[in-house]
Design an enzyme around this catalytic site. Structure first.
Site, PDB file in Angstrom:
ATOM      1  N   ILE A   1       0.829  -1.213   0.000  1.00 29.95           N
ATOM      2  CA  ILE A   1       0.000   0.000   0.000  1.00 29.95           C
ATOM      3  C   ILE A   1       0.863   1.263   0.000  1.00 29.95           C
ATOM      4  CG2 ILE A   1      -0.298   0.240   2.522  1.00 29.95           C
ATOM      5  CD1 ILE A   1      -3.333   0.801   1.818  1.00 29.95           C
TER       6      ILE A   1
ATOM      7  N   ASP B   1       0.977   0.066   9.416  1.00 27.20           N
ATOM      8  CA  ASP B   1       1.342   1.254  10.183  1.00 27.20           C
ATOM      9  C   ASP B   1       2.860   1.493  10.124  1.00 27.20           C
ATOM     10  OD1 ASP B   1       0.772   3.391  11.811  1.00 27.20           O
ATOM     11  OD2 ASP B   1       0.428   2.212  13.620  1.00 27.20           O
TER      12      ASP B   1
ATOM     13  N   THR C   1      -6.939  -7.366   9.703  1.00 24.33           N
ATOM     14  CA  THR C   1      -6.643  -8.764   9.348  1.00 24.33           C
ATOM     15  C   THR C   1      -5.211  -9.176   9.651  1.00 24.33           C
ATOM     16  OG1 THR C   1      -6.006  -8.209   7.073  1.00 24.33           O
ATOM     17  CG2 THR C   1      -8.342  -8.722   7.490  1.00 24.33           C
ATOM     18  N   GLY C   2      -4.425  -8.273  10.233  1.00 26.31           N
ATOM     19  CA  GLY C   2      -3.042  -8.615  10.576  1.00 26.31           C
ATOM     20  C   GLY C   2      -2.954  -8.974  12.042  1.00 26.31           C
TER      21      GLY C   2
HETATM   22  P1  ADP Z   1      -4.288  -4.612  11.936  1.00 25.44           P
HETATM   23  O1  ADP Z   1      -3.527  -4.175  13.168  1.00 25.44           O
HETATM   24  O2  ADP Z   1      -5.490  -3.704  11.656  1.00 25.44           O
HETATM   25  O3  ADP Z   1      -4.616  -6.062  11.941  1.00 25.44           O
HETATM   26  P2  ADP Z   1      -1.960  -4.927  10.170  1.00 25.44           P
HETATM   27  O4  ADP Z   1      -1.167  -3.782   9.609  1.00 25.44           O
HETATM   28  O5  ADP Z   1      -1.308  -5.807  11.167  1.00 25.44           O
HETATM   29  O6  ADP Z   1      -3.308  -4.255  10.723  1.00 25.44           O
HETATM   30  O7  ADP Z   1      -2.485  -5.837   8.973  1.00 25.44           O
HETATM   31  C1  ADP Z   1      -3.560  -5.514   8.110  1.00 25.44           C
HETATM   32  C2  ADP Z   1      -3.385  -6.240   6.796  1.00 25.44           C
HETATM   33  O8  ADP Z   1      -2.454  -5.524   5.972  1.00 25.44           O
HETATM   34  C3  ADP Z   1      -2.842  -7.661   6.894  1.00 25.44           C
HETATM   35  O9  ADP Z   1      -3.610  -8.477   6.010  1.00 25.44           O
HETATM   36  C4  ADP Z   1      -1.405  -7.539   6.430  1.00 25.44           C
HETATM   37  O10 ADP Z   1      -0.958  -8.719   5.775  1.00 25.44           O
HETATM   38  C5  ADP Z   1      -1.487  -6.422   5.434  1.00 25.44           C
HETATM   39  N1  ADP Z   1      -0.254  -5.651   5.197  1.00 25.44           N
HETATM   40  C6  ADP Z   1       0.864  -5.578   5.959  1.00 25.44           C
HETATM   41  N2  ADP Z   1       1.756  -4.724   5.388  1.00 25.44           N
HETATM   42  C7  ADP Z   1       1.180  -4.249   4.256  1.00 25.44           C
HETATM   43  C8  ADP Z   1       1.584  -3.346   3.212  1.00 25.44           C
HETATM   44  N3  ADP Z   1       2.785  -2.753   3.232  1.00 25.44           N
HETATM   45  N4  ADP Z   1       0.703  -3.095   2.194  1.00 25.44           N
HETATM   46  C9  ADP Z   1      -0.515  -3.676   2.169  1.00 25.44           C
HETATM   47  N5  ADP Z   1      -0.956  -4.541   3.107  1.00 25.44           N
HETATM   48  C10 ADP Z   1      -0.122  -4.825   4.140  1.00 25.44           C
END
Ligand code: ADP
Length: 169
Positions: A11, A34, A123-124
C-alpha cells in the site's frame, strides 16, 4: 459512482489521493501497514500524529473512527488513520470494522480525496479472518454514499486478493 479496484502489493507504493492506515489508537506507530507507512512516509506523519494526540485525541483515536494527516514522502496527499477492532476468540464487533471504512470515506470527502487506497483493516495483528473482513469491507464501501471515485483495496498476498475478488463477483 465509486469503482472498486483490487491490487496485489504494498500500500505504501500506491499513487492515490489518500492512503488509509490500519493504525492503533495511540497514533504513534506500530507494525504491519502502520510501520510501513511511517517508514516510507518519513517523520512528518508522526509529527502530525503527535499533534493530534496533544489536541483533539488526547486519549487516542477511538476504534472505528478516522482522522487525516499529511502523507509525508508517500505518493499521496493524505494518510487517513483508522483503528480497526481486535478480533478475539469469540469474534469482534463487525459494526466497528464497517465503521472504519465508512468513517475513512467520510474523512476522504471532507478533504476532497477522490482516490483512496485501503488495506485489509484488522486482518493482521488484530486477527480478523480475511474472508469475513473482505465481505465487510466490500459491502460497506458499496453501501456508503461518497464522492470518492475509486476505492482501491491493496492486498498483501494472493490469498487476501482471491478472497476480496470473490466478494466482487
Ligand atoms: P491490523 O492491526 O489492523 O490487523 P496490520 O497492519 O497488522 O493491521 O495488517 C492488516 C493487513 O495488511 C494484513 O492483512 C497484512 O498482511 C497487510 N499488510 C501488511 N503490510 C502491508 C503493506 N505494506 N501493504 C498492504 N498490506 C499490508
Amino acid at each position: 459512482m465509486t469503482t472498486i479496484e483490487l491490487v496485489l502489493g504494498d500500500i505504501t507504493r500506491q499513487s492515490v489521493d489518500a492512503i488509509v492506515n490500519a493504525a492503533n489508537s495511540s497514533l504513534l506507530g506500530g507494525g504491519g501497514v502502520d510501520g510501513a507507512i511511517h517508514r516510507r512516509g518519513g517523520p512528518a506523519i508522526l509529527e502530525e500524529c503527535r499533534k493530534l494526540r496533544a489536541s483533539r485525541y488526547g486519549k487516542g483515536l477511538p476504534t472505528g473512527q478516522a482522522v487525516a494527516t499529511t502523507a509525508g514522502d508517500l505518493d499521496a496527499r493524505w494518510v487517513i488513520h483508522t483503528v480497526g477492532p481486535v478480533y478475539q476468540g469469540s469474534g469482534g464487533d463487525p459494526a466497528l470494522l464497517a465503521s472504519c471504512y465508512r468513517e475513512s470515506l467520510r474523512v476522504a470527502d471532507t478533504i476532497g480525496a477522490r482516490t483512496v487506497a485501503f488495506p485489509a483493516i484488522s486482518t493482521g495483528v488484530y486477527g480478523w479472518p480475511m474472508e469475513d473482513a473482505a465481505r465487510i469491507a466490500v459491502e460497506t464501501v458499496r453501501a456508503t454514499e461518497t464522492e470518492v471515485e475509486e476505492v482501491r483495496f491493496v492486498l498483501f498476498d494472493e490469498r487476501a486478493y482471491a478472497l476480496f475478488a470473490a466478494q466482487l463477483r
